[in-house]
Design a protein around this motif. Structure first.
Motif, PDB file in Angstrom:
ATOM      1  N   ASP A   1      -1.382  10.265   6.584  1.00 36.08           N
ATOM      2  CA  ASP A   1      -1.038  11.249   5.556  1.00 36.08           C
ATOM      3  C   ASP A   1      -0.864  10.635   4.169  1.00 36.08           C
ATOM      4  OD1 ASP A   1      -1.004  13.150   7.561  1.00 36.08           O
ATOM      5  OD2 ASP A   1       1.155  12.977   7.902  1.00 36.08           O
ATOM      6  N   ILE A   2      -0.959   9.323   4.060  1.00 36.28           N
ATOM      7  CA  ILE A   2      -0.719   8.672   2.774  1.00 36.28           C
ATOM      8  C   ILE A   2      -1.962   8.807   1.901  1.00 36.28           C
ATOM      9  CG2 ILE A   2      -0.095   6.525   1.615  1.00 36.28           C
ATOM     10  CD1 ILE A   2       1.128   5.596   4.243  1.00 36.28           C
ATOM     11  N   PRO A   3      -1.820   9.317   0.689  1.00 35.47           N
ATOM     12  CA  PRO A   3      -2.993   9.419  -0.195  1.00 35.47           C
ATOM     13  C   PRO A   3      -3.439   8.039  -0.668  1.00 35.47           C
ATOM     14  CG  PRO A   3      -1.004  10.056  -1.368  1.00 35.47           C
ATOM     15  CD  PRO A   3      -0.610   9.865   0.061  1.00 35.47           C
ATOM     16  N   SER A   4      -4.619   7.952  -1.181  1.00 33.86           N
ATOM     17  CA  SER A   4      -5.129   6.688  -1.708  1.00 33.86           C
ATOM     18  C   SER A   4      -4.695   6.521  -3.154  1.00 33.86           C
ATOM     19  CB  SER A   4      -6.654   6.655  -1.604  1.00 33.86           C
ATOM     20  OG  SER A   4      -7.211   7.724  -2.344  1.00 33.86           O
ATOM     21  N   GLY A   5      -4.933   5.342  -3.689  1.00 34.72           N
ATOM     22  CA  GLY A   5      -4.717   5.091  -5.101  1.00 34.72           C
ATOM     23  C   GLY A   5      -3.261   5.112  -5.519  1.00 34.72           C
ATOM     24  N   ALA A   6      -3.038   5.477  -6.783  1.00 35.35           N
ATOM     25  CA  ALA A   6      -1.700   5.435  -7.369  1.00 35.35           C
ATOM     26  C   ALA A   6      -0.715   6.334  -6.626  1.00 35.35           C
ATOM     27  CB  ALA A   6      -1.767   5.826  -8.843  1.00 35.35           C
TER      28      ALA A   6
ATOM     29  N   ALA B   1       0.107  -2.191   3.147  1.00 32.52           N
ATOM     30  CA  ALA B   1      -1.092  -2.941   3.522  1.00 32.52           C
ATOM     31  C   ALA B   1      -2.301  -2.015   3.637  1.00 32.52           C
ATOM     32  CB  ALA B   1      -0.850  -3.677   4.838  1.00 32.52           C
ATOM     33  N   ALA B   2      -2.052  -0.771   4.063  1.00 31.65           N
ATOM     34  CA  ALA B   2      -3.154   0.175   4.243  1.00 31.65           C
ATOM     35  C   ALA B   2      -3.657   0.743   2.922  1.00 31.65           C
ATOM     36  CB  ALA B   2      -2.707   1.315   5.162  1.00 31.65           C
ATOM     37  N   VAL B   3      -2.770   0.937   1.960  1.00 28.48           N
ATOM     38  CA  VAL B   3      -3.165   1.625   0.727  1.00 28.48           C
ATOM     39  C   VAL B   3      -3.486   0.663  -0.412  1.00 28.48           C
ATOM     40  CG1 VAL B   3      -0.845   1.906  -0.274  1.00 28.48           C
ATOM     41  CG2 VAL B   3      -2.601   3.646  -0.696  1.00 28.48           C
ATOM     42  N   ALA B   4      -2.905  -0.542  -0.400  1.00 22.25           N
ATOM     43  CA  ALA B   4      -3.140  -1.490  -1.490  1.00 22.25           C
ATOM     44  C   ALA B   4      -4.562  -2.021  -1.452  1.00 22.25           C
ATOM     45  CB  ALA B   4      -2.144  -2.634  -1.406  1.00 22.25           C
ATOM     46  N   THR B   5      -5.142  -2.208  -2.622  1.00 23.52           N
ATOM     47  CA  THR B   5      -6.503  -2.727  -2.705  1.00 23.52           C
ATOM     48  C   THR B   5      -6.578  -4.054  -3.457  1.00 23.52           C
ATOM     49  OG1 THR B   5      -6.936  -1.458  -4.723  1.00 23.52           O
ATOM     50  CG2 THR B   5      -7.499  -0.410  -2.620  1.00 23.52           C
TER      51      THR B   5
ATOM     52  N   VAL C   1       4.335  -2.331  -6.772  1.00 23.95           N
ATOM     53  CA  VAL C   1       5.340  -1.705  -5.910  1.00 23.95           C
ATOM     54  C   VAL C   1       6.605  -2.553  -5.857  1.00 23.95           C
ATOM     55  CG1 VAL C   1       5.881  -1.065  -3.526  1.00 23.95           C
ATOM     56  CG2 VAL C   1       3.671  -0.416  -4.533  1.00 23.95           C
ATOM     57  N   TYR C   2       6.463  -3.841  -5.611  1.00 27.19           N
ATOM     58  CA  TYR C   2       7.642  -4.704  -5.483  1.00 27.19           C
ATOM     59  C   TYR C   2       8.376  -4.848  -6.815  1.00 27.19           C
ATOM     60  CZ  TYR C   2       6.866  -6.161  -0.633  1.00 27.19           C
ATOM     61  OH  TYR C   2       6.758  -6.191   0.737  1.00 27.19           O
TER      62      TYR C   2
END
Length: 387
Positions: free
Chosen positions: A122-127, A160-164, A172-173
């Motif tokens: 359910d997590i969107p991509s990008g920002a 890990a799934a959304v970061a490119t 984020v950190y």
């Protein structure tokens, strides 16, 4: 008694427990956390996919046992089956209950903040996805802070799934660290513990990932108490430890090489945040007391005597190390049945668990050999080994 060893059932003679001791004053030479597991009710549906239903008395009593040996507790982390059977609501309850117990005895407690309330699909991509991850972290950090525990910012499957890129991790950190009220521990968990974390910090190349990690710490040194690194690479850990800004601790998460890392060298030492300490806590505590007393040689001897057990419990597939920790806790009477949330008690073979029994015995870590032998006989009989 008889044990299945090297493909045959052979007689085995038990040893005696080690001369371990509880400290009569706080341990000062190292900060050491034992990452504690959770004990399910024996009547619960402890099968894959079933919700966690904990035996709170046994779960919290085990934490009191660890505190009684002068160790801190790292709770709600991968040892407590985060993302491996424990949902966020169950974890939040664990954090609140553990924090109340810690306050009652003055015990040190650190708890993991992650993002496991998010469904990856359910997590969107990008920002937008990065914002969702940061908000999930904030919710969990707030729960830990309100409970009064130290925050450990855990590695996130969702991130890990959304970061490119490395910049996505840094964004984020940086946002999280800008808002914390007291310094946190950053956790870098390697893919041997969780394959979903491959490429964390933006690269599968450890040197590149480390560069990003150190950059983040240098930018936020006043907001980072320390870092826990679980890559099972002693050489890398020593180099990272020497590269950290002054005042930032390295809490070793290396369950293979902890003796040399805790003892350190002329340039310094690692503190500890270890799953294996939940299994070897009487020996670990005694070793740290020996460092306090000015006897590092004896301390190293004690830690070395447990190392073969640690390497066996954490052998590949490392994901199943919780099985060995729970098995040893059961042998030592700290839980009524050999069970783990989500069916993970089936994660290791009979020969593997038999080897844990032998190595724990040799290390003097069967507190009551008669009880342990009785439980081992029952376990073997249930698995077709006549006694």
């Amino acid at each position: 008694m008889a044990l299945p060893l090297d493909g045959a059932v052979r007689p085995y003679q038990l040893s005696t427990p080690g001369a371990w001791r509880r400290p009569d004053q706080p341990i000062m030479s190292r900060i050491a956390y034992a990452a504690a597991h959770v004990v399910p009710k024996v009547t619960a549906d402890n099968t894959p996919g079933a919700p966690a239903d904990l035996d709170w008395d046994a779960t919290l009593a085990y934490r009191h046992e660890l505190w009684s040996y002068g160790l801190g507790i790292a709770d709600a982390m991968d040892t407590a089956q985060r993302g491996m059977g424990m949902s966020w609501p169950a974890t939040a309850e664990l954090i609140r209950r553990s924090a109340a117990e810690a306050a009652s005895v003055g015990g040190r407690l650190a708890c993991g903040a992650g993002t496991d309330q998010l469904e990856l699909a359910d997590i969107p991509s990008g920002a937008a996805g990065l914002t969702a991850v940061a908000d999930a972290y904030r919710e969990q950090i707030a729960t830990i802070r309100e409970a009064g525990a130290q925050v450990v910012v855990m590695a996130s499957r969702a991130l890990a799934a959304v970061a490119t890129s490395a910049d996505d991790y840094l964004s984020v950190y940086r946002a999280l660290l800008s808002q914390v009220e007291r310094p946190v521990i950053l956790h870098w968990l390697g893919e041997m513990f969780d394959p979903a974390l491959r490429g964390y910090w933006g690269s599968s190349d450890i040197a590149s990932a480390t560069e990003t990690f150190v950059r983040l710490i240098e930018e936020n040194a006043d907001r980072v108490d320390g870092v826990k690194v679980s890559l099972l690479d002693a050489e890398h850990e020593v180099a990272l430890r020497r590269a950290l800004p002054a005042g930032v601790r390295l809490y070793t998460g290396d369950d293979f090489n902890y003796p040399e890392l805790i003892m350190g060298d002329e340039h310094g030492h690692s503190d500890a945040l270890l799953g294996i300490f939940a299994a070897i806590y009487p020996a670990a505590s005694t070793a740290l007391q020996e460092i306090d007393a000015g006897d590092p040689v004896r301390a190293r001897e004690i830690l070395d005597s447990t190392q073969e057990l640690g390497r066996h419990i954490f052998e590949t597939p490392t994901y199943y190390y919780k099985t060995g920790i729970a098995f040893l806790a059961w042998l030592n009477g700290h839980q009524p049945g050999f069970a783990l949330v989500g069916g993970l008690a089936t994660g290791r073979s009979l020969p593997h668990l038999t080897r844990i029994f032998v190595l724990a015995d040799r290390a003097g870590l069967l507190a009551d050999p008669d009880r342990a032998a009785h439980r081992m006989r029952v376990f073997l009989e249930l698995n077709g080994i006549a006694q």
